[in-house]
Design an enzyme around this catalytic site. Structure first.
Site, short mmCIF file in Angstrom:
data_model
loop_
_atom_site.label_atom_id
_atom_site.label_comp_id
_atom_site.label_asym_id
_atom_site.label_seq_id
_atom_site.Cartn_x
_atom_site.Cartn_y
_atom_site.Cartn_z
N SER A 1 63.22 18.85 41.86
CA SER A 1 62.14 19.79 41.65
C SER A 1 60.91 19.01 41.23
CB SER A 1 62.51 20.79 40.55
OG SER A 1 61.40 21.59 40.19
N TYR B 1 65.82 22.97 31.63
CA TYR B 1 65.80 22.83 33.09
C TYR B 1 65.05 21.58 33.52
CZ TYR B 1 64.69 23.73 37.97
OH TYR B 1 64.54 23.60 39.33
#
Length: 277
Positions: free
Chosen positions: A135, A148
């Site tokens: 990501s 995260y």
């Protein structure tokens, strides 16, 4: 035609990638936990083979690897796409040890365990590719996204290490870094932010501001099919770029801000972008 295993293939980017690869004639082993979606993919797409897989369960991983090996007459897949993952969002002070452990069990150790299950066959063949879906959050950190973001930073580091380790064995490692994408992923993050606004009142004002930034970011996010296209290219390209941000903007701009500017300056920009004081 390549034999491709995709984890987290029952929703979002993983599902879109499995379908796009199957439509292009590749044999796709769509792996995930949702048996209903796996059955649907099996019924609707000729080149998709469903595989039950929970990346947090070593026995499930071993069974999935055995099933793929049997389907390929003992051969390893040509490509492994590590896509399974989810996000824990909230104030570090309030997030329990159990939630941190579950985040890392899925996003980090799950990736490591699945890779370990399929890697020996690739190494013995001196051929293969591992595509790790990270990501932009693996390069840039937002407030309240510590669990995260840090798990994706780990994926980035593991991928860099693997790329060097496996090059002499004929195995390439590619990292795909999506930015904001219009999937259920973003709505689940919104739900968590809403929960902590009520449950962690000391941070409520900050979280409300972050919630609006996050909502606007995902409203303008990429279609999962465009991210799937980048994953397909990572699977098919004979010499793919080792790291690809998709869409290129604004993700690459965020990464450049973090990488090139002094920390005080990049912190100020993050605070301005998120609207936090």
């Amino acid at each position: 035609m390549a034999n491709i295993v995709i984890t987290g293939a029952t929703a979002g980017i993983g599902r879109a990638s499995a379908i796009l690869l199957a439509r292009k004639g590749h044999r796709v082993f769509a792996a995930g936990r949702n048996s209903e979606v796996l059955e649907e993919l099996d019924n609707e797409y000729e080149h998709i083979t469903p595989v039950s897989l929970d990346v947090t369960d070593p026995d499930s991983i071993a069974a999935a690897a055995s099933a793929v090996s049997a389907a390929l007459d003992g051969r390893s897949p040509d490509v492994l796409v590590n896509n399974a993952g989810y996000a824990v969002v909230g104030p570090l002070e309030a997030i329990s040890d159990e939630e941190w452990v579950r985040q890392y069990e899925t996003n980090v150790l799950g990736l490591v365990r699945v890779t370990r299950a399929f890697l020996p066959g690739m190494r013995e063949r001196h051929q293969g590719r591992i595509v790790n879906v990270s990501s932009v959050a693996g390069r840039v950190t937002l407030p309240f996204f510590g669990p995260y973001n840090s798990s994706k930073h780990a994926v980035e580091s593991i991928s860099d290490s693997l790329r060097h380790e496996l090059r002499p064995h004929g195995i390439s490692v590619v990292v795909v870094e999506p930015g904001a994408v219009k999937t259920r992923f973003g709505s689940l993050e919104q739900q968590q932010i809403e929960h902590w606004i009520e449950s962690a009142p000391a941070y409520a004002n900050q979280l409300r501001t972050l919630q609006q930034f996050h909502r606007n970011l995902h409203r303008k996010g990429a279609d999962p099919v465009s991210v799937a296209g980048a994953i397909v290219d990572a699977c098919e390209n004979s010499n793919p770029t080792p790291r690809r941000v998709v869409p290129f903007l604004p993700g690459s701009a965020f990464i450049a801000i973090k990488a090139l500017l002094p920390t005080r300056v990049s912190d100020w920009i993050v605070q301005r972008l998120t609207g936090l004081p």
